[in-house]
Design a protein around this motif. Structure first.
Motif, PDB file in Angstrom:
ATOM      1  N   ALA B  72       0.841  -1.205   0.000  1.00  0.00           N
ATOM      2  CA  ALA B  72       0.000   0.000   0.000  1.00  0.00           C
ATOM      3  C   ALA B  72       0.871   1.249   0.000  1.00  0.00           C
ATOM      4  O   ALA B  72       0.560   2.244  -0.678  1.00  0.00           O
ATOM      5  N   ALA B  73       1.976   1.203   0.750  1.00  0.00           N
ATOM      6  CA  ALA B  73       2.893   2.351   0.778  1.00  0.00           C
ATOM      7  C   ALA B  73       3.494   2.580  -0.604  1.00  0.00           C
ATOM      8  O   ALA B  73       3.659   3.722  -1.037  1.00  0.00           O
ATOM      9  N   ALA B  74       3.791   1.485  -1.292  1.00  0.00           N
ATOM     10  CA  ALA B  74       4.349   1.620  -2.640  1.00  0.00           C
ATOM     11  C   ALA B  74       3.339   2.262  -3.575  1.00  0.00           C
ATOM     12  O   ALA B  74       3.695   3.098  -4.418  1.00  0.00           O
ATOM     13  N   LEU B  75       2.068   1.901  -3.411  1.00  0.00           N
ATOM     14  CA  LEU B  75       1.023   2.532  -4.227  1.00  0.00           C
ATOM     15  C   LEU B  75       1.009   4.037  -3.972  1.00  0.00           C
ATOM     16  O   LEU B  75       0.854   4.845  -4.888  1.00  0.00           O
ATOM     17  N   GLN B  76       1.166   4.401  -2.688  1.00  0.00           N
ATOM     18  CA  GLN B  76       1.148   5.806  -2.322  1.00  0.00           C
ATOM     19  C   GLN B  76       2.357   6.537  -2.915  1.00  0.00           C
ATOM     20  O   GLN B  76       2.229   7.615  -3.486  1.00  0.00           O
ATOM     21  N   LEU B  77       3.531   5.912  -2.796  1.00  0.00           N
ATOM     22  CA  LEU B  77       4.760   6.589  -3.226  1.00  0.00           C
ATOM     23  C   LEU B  77       4.818   6.751  -4.736  1.00  0.00           C
ATOM     24  O   LEU B  77       5.438   7.677  -5.239  1.00  0.00           O
ATOM     25  N   THR B  78       4.195   5.840  -5.465  1.00  0.00           N
ATOM     26  CA  THR B  78       4.250   5.932  -6.917  1.00  0.00           C
ATOM     27  C   THR B  78       3.031   6.658  -7.480  1.00  0.00           C
ATOM     28  O   THR B  78       2.874   6.732  -8.688  1.00  0.00           O
ATOM     29  N   SER B  79       2.153   7.162  -6.570  1.00  0.00           N
ATOM     30  CA  SER B  79       0.902   7.800  -6.996  1.00  0.00           C
ATOM     31  C   SER B  79       0.151   6.926  -7.988  1.00  0.00           C
ATOM     32  O   SER B  79      -0.353   7.407  -8.996  1.00  0.00           O
ATOM     33  N   ALA B  80       0.092   5.638  -7.708  1.00  0.00           N
ATOM     34  CA  ALA B  80      -0.525   4.702  -8.648  1.00  0.00           C
ATOM     35  C   ALA B  80      -2.044   4.809  -8.568  1.00  0.00           C
ATOM     36  O   ALA B  80      -2.620   4.688  -7.499  1.00  0.00           O
ATOM     37  N   ARG B  81      -2.650   5.056  -9.705  1.00  0.00           N
ATOM     38  CA  ARG B  81      -4.105   5.142  -9.727  1.00  0.00           C
ATOM     39  C   ARG B  81      -4.742   3.770  -9.779  1.00  0.00           C
ATOM     40  O   ARG B  81      -5.786   3.541  -9.176  1.00  0.00           O
ATOM     41  N   TRP B  82      -4.097   2.851 -10.514  1.00  0.00           N
ATOM     42  CA  TRP B  82      -4.732   1.556 -10.768  1.00  0.00           C
ATOM     43  C   TRP B  82      -5.062   0.803  -9.494  1.00  0.00           C
ATOM     44  O   TRP B  82      -6.046   0.089  -9.427  1.00  0.00           O
ATOM     45  N   GLY B  83      -4.220   0.976  -8.464  1.00  0.00           N
ATOM     46  CA  GLY B  83      -4.380   0.162  -7.272  1.00  0.00           C
ATOM     47  C   GLY B  83      -5.253   0.779  -6.209  1.00  0.00           C
ATOM     48  O   GLY B  83      -5.415   0.214  -5.139  1.00  0.00           O
ATOM     49  N   PHE B 398      -8.188   8.016  -5.902  1.00  0.00           N
ATOM     50  CA  PHE B 398      -9.259   7.050  -6.125  1.00  0.00           C
ATOM     51  C   PHE B 398     -10.304   7.645  -7.066  1.00  0.00           C
ATOM     52  O   PHE B 398     -10.795   6.992  -7.988  1.00  0.00           O
ATOM     53  N   HIS B 399     -10.607   8.921  -6.851  1.00  0.00           N
ATOM     54  CA  HIS B 399     -11.590   9.582  -7.714  1.00  0.00           C
ATOM     55  C   HIS B 399     -11.031   9.799  -9.113  1.00  0.00           C
ATOM     56  O   HIS B 399     -11.742   9.677 -10.103  1.00  0.00           O
ATOM     57  N   GLU B 400      -9.725  10.086  -9.154  1.00  0.00           N
ATOM     58  CA  GLU B 400      -9.099  10.199 -10.479  1.00  0.00           C
ATOM     59  C   GLU B 400      -9.208   8.881 -11.226  1.00  0.00           C
ATOM     60  O   GLU B 400      -9.461   8.847 -12.423  1.00  0.00           O
ATOM     61  N   TYR B 401      -9.003   7.808 -10.471  1.00  0.00           N
ATOM     62  CA  TYR B 401      -9.102   6.488 -11.093  1.00  0.00           C
ATOM     63  C   TYR B 401     -10.510   6.273 -11.660  1.00  0.00           C
ATOM     64  O   TYR B 401     -10.677   5.833 -12.791  1.00  0.00           O
ATOM     65  N   LEU B 402     -11.523   6.603 -10.842  1.00  0.00           N
ATOM     66  CA  LEU B 402     -12.908   6.400 -11.289  1.00  0.00           C
ATOM     67  C   LEU B 402     -13.210   7.237 -12.526  1.00  0.00           C
ATOM     68  O   LEU B 402     -13.831   6.754 -13.472  1.00  0.00           O
ATOM     69  N   GLU B 403     -12.738   8.492 -12.509  1.00  0.00           N
ATOM     70  CA  GLU B 403     -12.970   9.347 -13.674  1.00  0.00           C
ATOM     71  C   GLU B 403     -12.313   8.748 -14.902  1.00  0.00           C
ATOM     72  O   GLU B 403     -12.872   8.713 -15.983  1.00  0.00           O
ATOM     73  N   HIS B 404     -11.087   8.252 -14.685  1.00  0.00           N
ATOM     74  CA  HIS B 404     -10.326   7.670 -15.791  1.00  0.00           C
ATOM     75  C   HIS B 404     -11.056   6.460 -16.367  1.00  0.00           C
ATOM     76  O   HIS B 404     -11.119   6.274 -17.578  1.00  0.00           O
ATOM     77  N   VAL B 405     -11.621   5.640 -15.472  1.00  0.00           N
ATOM     78  CA  VAL B 405     -12.322   4.441 -15.926  1.00  0.00           C
ATOM     79  C   VAL B 405     -13.595   4.811 -16.673  1.00  0.00           C
ATOM     80  O   VAL B 405     -13.943   4.221 -17.682  1.00  0.00           O
ATOM     81  N   ASN B 406     -14.289   5.842 -16.133  1.00  0.00           N
ATOM     82  CA  ASN B 406     -15.598   6.162 -16.708  1.00  0.00           C
ATOM     83  C   ASN B 406     -15.508   7.010 -17.971  1.00  0.00           C
ATOM     84  O   ASN B 406     -16.453   7.060 -18.744  1.00  0.00           O
ATOM     85  N   GLU B 407     -14.411   7.696 -18.148  1.00  0.00           N
ATOM     86  CA  GLU B 407     -14.362   8.649 -19.256  1.00  0.00           C
ATOM     87  C   GLU B 407     -14.493   7.928 -20.601  1.00  0.00           C
ATOM     88  O   GLU B 407     -13.915   6.856 -20.810  1.00  0.00           O
TER      89      GLU B 407
END
Lengths: 167, 410
Positions: B72-83, B398-407
């Protein structure tokens, strides 16, 4: 009557997607999308067939794997050096050779596969291509019969095409 | 950033489901069965068997829980949207860590059963391998990691709770929270590598106090992370199968997790091979005996080959396929297989060092104690999961991810 190619020029991705969805439902003979940037949505909607390049990669990788082990084993048997009481054919160090050649041959075969199957480099530029498709415009080219021509033109226009050309 | 009431509801919907489901009681039951088996074992004829499998499970579950937080920390550090949709499921592993620290303290009672350097001290290593220093430093390390992990989880959850209770979007807070999480995350990632190296040296390598490998610590934290990824895969696919999140967790998450799992299968294999090759070339008896015992001698030999296949060869071959990586059912099976493989690998690192007889100490008692650990992990994990939102609704990414998925999918 000969089929014609219609090319819609789009400034926005959303418009391109809308046109693409509508056009796809009508199942034209041929459908080509030009885009200055890669986008996952395109991949999802166009559902391209899996690329044949992966077979090149697999074949190259396996050749490298067996070739690497083969080379190491053959040369050890041919010019045997007994070291530290170890068997002449000892697998652990040969893994390195096998591994490296797997990657080398896999990568080279992938490159060859790309060149052979993707018209890479392209000597002949397709007639529906426009130089702007590599800059800031999206293009959607469909090949349709003369009867359908007006219908498709209307679809492209209604989705927001800036221009529609007949090629 | 938008606050969609549907998402807010989905983030809470698991609470009711969990409250109705008997799963937590089943885990708790498993724990008590394991506890009973452990007590019976320590009071029986061969207390060493109970203690050694206790240590196997301790290092395994400690590694899995900590690795999940580091993921989870790695997701945070890499600003990963997918996870982002699976972030909470990963970082929630932090709640097991304080329990792990207590379990490590309990190991003190069984120290003479498992650490050979207590009865036969190694004079040159006594400055490092002595009982007070050993337990104090290991407990301090686990406690620091547990504290950091809980702080990470707490900060992350607090953002979501603020989001759930507040009516309007809070424009200032998300940035300061993201900053905090990045600081905790960086510390976690660095300290994980250092402390888990030392824990690997202490808890596993010191069981054979005359043998050493400088790569052993790194090998331990890499395989722990590998197991943690497999645990994340298992949890995510279970939640996907049962739960309300199928809308957020899609094939693409499994695809990405599959790629990570594939990568860490190779890295784990590579770390093993890097030690193995050097020992093989050097051919020094004091180094080779550790490997020969496990690879050539019964009863360990078949287990070693089983680990090679279950934790490396099978995941490698299966995960080559892009299609299978996107199928939750396959990923669930594969994640379970990898977890079993890494557990067996920990068993092989711990037990042959201290078990003298030719028999294989792997029977019903070992199974029950291991199930007990699984029960404890599951119970603690679900206990906390029922208290927090299951989706990181306060996370801007998380919201960026949702927007990305829905766009584009209108």
């Amino acid at each position: 009557m000969k089929p014609v190619s219609l090319v819609g020029v789009f400034a926005h991705f959303d418009e391109l997607m809308e046109a693409l969805q509508k056009v796809k439902e009508k199942k034209p003979e041929r459908l080509v999308v030009y885009s200055p940037v890669p986008h996952h949505k395109l991949e999802e909607i166009l559902e391209p067939k899996p690329s044949p390049v992966r077979y090149f990669a697999l074949a190259g990788a396996l050749t490298g794997l067996f070739g690497g082990f083969g080379l190491a084993i053959w040369s050890s048997l041919k010019w045997g050096l007994i070291t530290g009481g170890k068997p002449i054919v000892s697998i652990p160090p040969f893994i390195v050779v096998g591994f490296e050649l797997t990657i080398l041959f896999g990568a080279l075969a992938t490159l060859v596969g790309l060149i052979l199957t993707h018209q890479f480099p392209a000597y002949k530029i397709p007639g529906t291509y426009d130089a702007r498709f590599s800059v800031d415009r999206f293009g959607l080219a469909v090949r349709v019969s003369q009867e359908q021509r007006n219908e498709f033109e209307a679809i492209l226009k209604s989705a927001g095409a800036e221009e529609v050309h007949v090629r | 950033m938008f606050a969609n009431p549907e998402i807010i509801q989905d983030a809470q919907s698991h609470r009711e489901k969990l409250a109705r489901s008997p799963i937590r009681w089943i885990f708790l039951g498993l724990f008590f069965i394991g506890l009973a088996a452990f007590l019976a074992g320590t009071l029986g004829d061969t207390p060493q068997r109970a203690w050694q499998v206790y240590l196997v499970n301790l290092v395994f579950f400690l590694g899995v829980a900590q690795g999940m937080v580091v993921f989870a920390a790695a997701l945070q550090l890499t600003s990963a949207r997918w996870g982002r949709p699976i972030k909470r499921l990963a970082e929630n592993g932090a709640v097991f860590l304080p329990v792990g620290a207590v379990l490590l303290a309990v190991l003190y009672l069984g120290r003479e059963q498992i650490f050979p350097w207590i009865a036969h001290p190694v004079p040159e290593k006594q400055a490092w391998l002595n009982v007070p220093f050993f337990f104090v430093r290991d407990l301090v390390m686990v406690a620091i990691l547990a504290g950091l992990s809980l702080a990470f989880l707490r900060t992350s959850v607090r953002a979501d709770e603020a989001r759930l209770s507040a009516s309007g979007p809070d424009s200032k807070k998300p940035n300061s929270i993201a900053q905090k999480l990045s600081v905790w995350g960086t510390l976690l990632a660095v300290l994980y590598a250092i402390f888990f190296s030392l824990l690997g040296f202490d808890l596993i390598m010191s069981l054979d106090p005359h043998w050493y490998s400088t790569l052993f610590g790194a090998y331990f934290f890499i395989t722990s992370f590998f197991a943690a990824l497999a645990a994340v895969v298992v949890i995510v696919s279970l939640v996907h199968k049962i739960g309300p999140l199928s809308q957020y967790i899609r094939g693409s998450q499994f695809h990405d997790l599959g790629k990570l799992l594939f990568g860490f299968a190779i890295v784990s294999g590579d770390f093993f091979y890097s030690q193995f090759l050097v020992i093989w070339y050097g051919n020094i008896p004091e180094e080779t005996r550790y490997v020969i015992l496990r690879l050539r001698e019964m009863p360990w030999k078949p287990l070693s080959y089983a680990v090679l296949f279950v934790a490396f060869v099978i995941p490698f071959v299966v995960l080559l396929s892009r299609k299978l990586k996107q199928k939750p059912g396959w990923m669930l099976a594969l994640g379970g297989l990898v977890l079993a493989g890494v557990w067996l690998e920990k068993f092989l690192l711990v037990v042959p060092s201290i078990w003298p007889q030719g028999s294989l100490p792997l029977g019903p008692m070992e199974m029950l104690i291991s199930l007990g650990f699984l029960g404890l992990f599951g119970a603690v994990y679900l206990w906390n999961l029922a208290r927090v939102p299951i989706l990181p609704v306060g996370d801007p990414l998380f919201h960026e991810y949702l927007e990305h998925v829905n766009e584009g999918s209108h």
